[in-house]
Write a protein that holds these residues in place. Structure first.
Motif, PDB file in Angstrom:
ATOM      1  N   ALA A 259      43.172   2.298  60.229  1.00  0.00           N
ATOM      2  CA  ALA A 259      44.473   2.850  60.632  1.00  0.00           C
ATOM      3  C   ALA A 259      45.564   2.494  59.622  1.00  0.00           C
ATOM      4  N   VAL A 260      45.535   1.264  59.103  1.00  0.00           N
ATOM      5  CA  VAL A 260      46.540   0.854  58.112  1.00  0.00           C
ATOM      6  C   VAL A 260      46.396   1.662  56.829  1.00  0.00           C
ATOM      7  N   VAL A 261      45.154   1.885  56.391  1.00  0.00           N
ATOM      8  CA  VAL A 261      44.935   2.672  55.174  1.00  0.00           C
ATOM      9  C   VAL A 261      45.421   4.103  55.356  1.00  0.00           C
ATOM     10  N   LEU A 262      45.098   4.703  56.501  1.00  0.00           N
ATOM     11  CA  LEU A 262      45.562   6.077  56.765  1.00  0.00           C
ATOM     12  C   LEU A 262      47.078   6.141  56.831  1.00  0.00           C
ATOM     13  N   LEU A 263      47.702   5.124  57.441  1.00  0.00           N
ATOM     14  CA  LEU A 263      49.161   5.091  57.506  1.00  0.00           C
ATOM     15  C   LEU A 263      49.768   4.977  56.117  1.00  0.00           C
ATOM     16  N   ALA A 264      49.171   4.138  55.261  1.00  0.00           N
ATOM     17  CA  ALA A 264      49.684   3.987  53.900  1.00  0.00           C
ATOM     18  C   ALA A 264      49.559   5.284  53.116  1.00  0.00           C
ATOM     19  N   LEU A 265      48.428   5.977  53.275  1.00  0.00           N
ATOM     20  CA  LEU A 265      48.264   7.250  52.573  1.00  0.00           C
ATOM     21  C   LEU A 265      49.238   8.299  53.088  1.00  0.00           C
ATOM     22  N   TRP A 266      49.532   8.258  54.399  1.00  0.00           N
ATOM     23  CA  TRP A 266      50.434   9.244  54.972  1.00  0.00           C
ATOM     24  C   TRP A 266      51.875   9.013  54.520  1.00  0.00           C
ATOM     25  N   ARG A 267      52.278   7.751  54.441  1.00  0.00           N
ATOM     26  CA  ARG A 267      53.656   7.430  54.109  1.00  0.00           C
ATOM     27  C   ARG A 267      53.898   7.322  52.609  1.00  0.00           C
ATOM     28  N   ALA A 268      52.855   7.384  51.784  1.00  0.00           N
ATOM     29  CA  ALA A 268      53.016   7.232  50.333  1.00  0.00           C
ATOM     30  C   ALA A 268      53.465   8.551  49.724  1.00  0.00           C
ATOM     31  N   ARG A 269      54.752   8.859  49.873  1.00  0.00           N
ATOM     32  CA  ARG A 269      55.288  10.118  49.357  1.00  0.00           C
ATOM     33  C   ARG A 269      55.545  10.046  47.857  1.00  0.00           C
ATOM     34  N   ARG A 270      55.745   8.865  47.349  1.00  0.00           N
ATOM     35  CA  ARG A 270      55.979   8.693  45.920  1.00  0.00           C
ATOM     36  C   ARG A 270      54.889   7.826  45.332  1.00  0.00           C
ATOM     37  N   LEU A 271      54.569   8.082  44.070  1.00  0.00           N
ATOM     38  CA  LEU A 271      53.555   7.294  43.376  1.00  0.00           C
ATOM     39  C   LEU A 271      54.176   6.154  42.591  1.00  0.00           C
ATOM     40  N   GLY A 272      55.497   6.033  42.593  1.00  0.00           N
ATOM     41  CA  GLY A 272      56.166   4.997  41.838  1.00  0.00           C
ATOM     42  C   GLY A 272      57.608   4.868  42.276  1.00  0.00           C
ATOM     43  N   PRO A 273      58.402   4.025  41.594  1.00  0.00           N
ATOM     44  CA  PRO A 273      59.810   3.860  41.968  1.00  0.00           C
ATOM     45  C   PRO A 273      60.618   5.109  41.650  1.00  0.00           C
ATOM     46  N   VAL A 274      61.801   5.199  42.285  1.00  0.00           N
ATOM     47  CA  VAL A 274      62.691   6.332  42.059  1.00  0.00           C
ATOM     48  C   VAL A 274      63.237   6.267  40.627  1.00  0.00           C
ATOM     49  N   VAL A 275      63.215   7.400  39.939  1.00  0.00           N
ATOM     50  CA  VAL A 275      63.679   7.476  38.554  1.00  0.00           C
ATOM     51  C   VAL A 275      65.041   8.162  38.540  1.00  0.00           C
ATOM     52  N   THR A 276      66.023   7.506  37.950  1.00  0.00           N
ATOM     53  CA  THR A 276      67.360   8.096  37.818  1.00  0.00           C
ATOM     54  C   THR A 276      67.475   8.795  36.473  1.00  0.00           C
ATOM     55  N   GLU A 277      68.104   9.955  36.468  1.00  0.00           N
ATOM     56  CA  GLU A 277      68.287  10.733  35.244  1.00  0.00           C
ATOM     57  C   GLU A 277      69.753  11.125  35.098  1.00  0.00           C
ATOM     58  N   PRO A 278      70.266  11.156  33.888  1.00  0.00           N
ATOM     59  CA  PRO A 278      71.660  11.593  33.678  1.00  0.00           C
ATOM     60  C   PRO A 278      71.799  13.084  33.954  1.00  0.00           C
ATOM     61  N   LEU A 279      73.029  13.490  34.371  1.00  0.00           N
ATOM     62  CA  LEU A 279      73.275  14.905  34.636  1.00  0.00           C
ATOM     63  C   LEU A 279      73.155  15.701  33.346  1.00  0.00           C
ATOM     64  N   PRO A 280      72.508  16.840  33.381  1.00  0.00           N
ATOM     65  CA  PRO A 280      72.355  17.625  32.143  1.00  0.00           C
ATOM     66  C   PRO A 280      73.687  18.208  31.642  1.00  0.00           C
ATOM     67  N   VAL A 281      74.628  18.487  32.559  1.00  0.00           N
ATOM     68  CA  VAL A 281      75.935  19.043  32.174  1.00  0.00           C
ATOM     69  C   VAL A 281      77.015  18.381  33.009  1.00  0.00           C
ATOM     70  N   VAL A 282      78.268  18.452  32.514  1.00  0.00           N
ATOM     71  CA  VAL A 282      79.424  17.959  33.250  1.00  0.00           C
ATOM     72  C   VAL A 282      80.122  19.153  33.889  1.00  0.00           C
ATOM     73  N   VAL A 283      80.255  19.141  35.193  1.00  0.00           N
ATOM     74  CA  VAL A 283      80.883  20.244  35.926  1.00  0.00           C
ATOM     75  C   VAL A 283      82.388  19.989  35.992  1.00  0.00           C
ATOM     76  N   ARG A 284      83.166  20.959  35.548  1.00  0.00           N
ATOM     77  CA  ARG A 284      84.610  20.828  35.607  1.00  0.00           C
ATOM     78  C   ARG A 284      85.102  20.922  37.042  1.00  0.00           C
ATOM     79  N   ALA A 285      86.324  20.350  37.242  1.00  0.00           N
ATOM     80  CA  ALA A 285      86.873  20.310  38.598  1.00  0.00           C
ATOM     81  C   ALA A 285      87.133  21.710  39.138  1.00  0.00           C
TER      82      ALA A 285
END
Length: 379
Positions: A259-285
């Motif tokens: 049950a623990v293994v199945l729960l881990a597989l079900w909840r494992a939505r990501r394969l690694g940590p969240v990756v932050t990326e810079p915005l490709p463009v700057v949006v004017r006000a």
């Protein structure tokens, strides 16, 4: 305005309630299965075991013949219960030959299940093991009363050959017999080459029931000795920790692990940590405001858009008129009316009136707000 992205208790509960319910269901199922077993025992040739390799059926048959079946697991218990009793040793190789010889002196009839060379050498020097054979239906072909009365039986396994003139060999399979009985001044010893006729899944075959009940029911009491490897009186040593855990608990732990293994597989939505990326463009006000306005228009949120425009105008007017940021509607309307020359009702309708009904009304409201601000700033 900052927005928290951390999950609150409600979101955590919504995400965890299903796996928790499944885990609870697995636990309750395992507990029910464990409790439903009651006091049943398990293991090969156990007189209380309902498993195929157990011997519950044989114990019940002997009980119906008024034979008192006593299951013991230590050498001391076996020695203390042998008065006027038959002794059955299910695993004689675990008992030192010297101890078996002492037990034999105290019992009129001893039945050994598949003993090895060391046991035979110390207890029955005239009997030798000469190989293994297939467990199958064999004919008795001897003069042993129990075998003659039973007829064909499921025998085989270890073959034995005897040089003792007083030994009788039954259920022969090639070079030797698979049931050998030797009698002397101390009593009778019967050697079986296989435990098959004693088990739940084979006792109903051929003449197995008749054979074993006659062999084991010759006295009012049967001492059913199942040697234990952790018996201090034996040289078998101690059991490992996994052997000490009951079978039901091991099964429950396996279920929980799955049950623990199945729960881990079900909840494992990501394969690694969240990756932050810079915005490709700057949006004017201005573009952001236009995009927000389009969203309001697509959602037909004229009321929300109108309130946004009015709040922006009120903020600017408070600043121009020197009013505090928390000035109420009455103070704002009075100050704007005095500065612009408009009536209080007209100013209140523009700054705090009802939401517009459609887009044209929204456009007219925006024009009125611009005009009102211009009037206040100009004076």
């Amino acid at each position: 305005m900052s927005t928290s992205v951390s999950p609150d208790l409600r979101r955590i509960w919504r995400g965890a309630r299903v796996p928790l319910a499944l885990l609870l269901l697995v636990f309750v199922t395992g507990l029910v299965l464990l409790l439903s077993r009651g006091d049943q025992t398990t293991g090969a040739l156990e007189p209380g075991s309902y498993q195929p390799e157990g011997s519950r059926a044989l114990a019940k048959l002997l009980g119906s013949e008024r034979v008192d079946v006593r299951a013991v697991h230590t050498l001391a218990d076996a020695s203390g219960a042998l008065e006027n009793a038959t002794l059955l040793v299910t695993q004689p190789d675990l008992v030192p030959p010297g101890e078996l010889a002492e037990l034999r002196k105290r019992s009129a009839h001893v039945v050994l299940v598949a003993p090895g060379p060391e046991v035979l050498k110390g207890l029955l020097p005239g009997v030798h093991a000469v190989g293994d054979g297939e467990v199958r239906t064999l004919a008795p072909a001897c003069t042993v009363g129990a075998a003659v009365a039973a007829g064909d039986a499921t025998m085989g396994g270890i073959r034995y050959r005897s040089t003792d003139p007083g030994a009788r060999s039954c259920y022969r399979d090639g070079a030797g017999g698979t049931l050998v009985q030797v009698g002397d001044g101390h009593g009778t010893v019967t050697v079986l080459g296989t435990p098959a006729p004693l088990t739940n899944d084979r006792i109903a075959e051929q003449g197995n029931a008749a054979l074993v009940t006659r062999l084991l029911g010759q006295h009012p009491r049967l001492v059913w000795y199942l040697p234990s490897a952790d018996d201090p009186a034996l040289a078998g040593g101690k059991k490992s920790i996994t052997e000490l855990i009951p079978v039901g608990w091991r099964f429950g732990a396996l279920q929980a692990g799955i049950a623990v293994v199945l729960l881990a597989l079900w909840r494992a939505r990501r394969l690694g940590p969240v990756v932050t990326e810079p915005l490709p463009v700057v949006v004017r006000a201005a573009e952001a405001a236009e995009g927000r306005a389009r969203l309001y228009r697509r959602g037909r949120a004229t009321g929300h858009a109108a309130e946004t425009l009015r709040e922006a105008s009120r903020t600017r007017l408070r600043s121009v008129l020197g009013l505090p940021p928390d000035a109420g509607p009455a103070a704002v309307v009075e100050s704007v009316s005095a500065r612009s020359g408009r009536s209080g009702a007209e100013v209140g309708a523009v700054l705090y009136g009802p939401p517009p009904a459609d887009d044209p009304a929204l456009v007219r409201l925006a024009d009125e707000l611009d005009k009102l601000e211009s009037e206040v700033e100009r004076l």
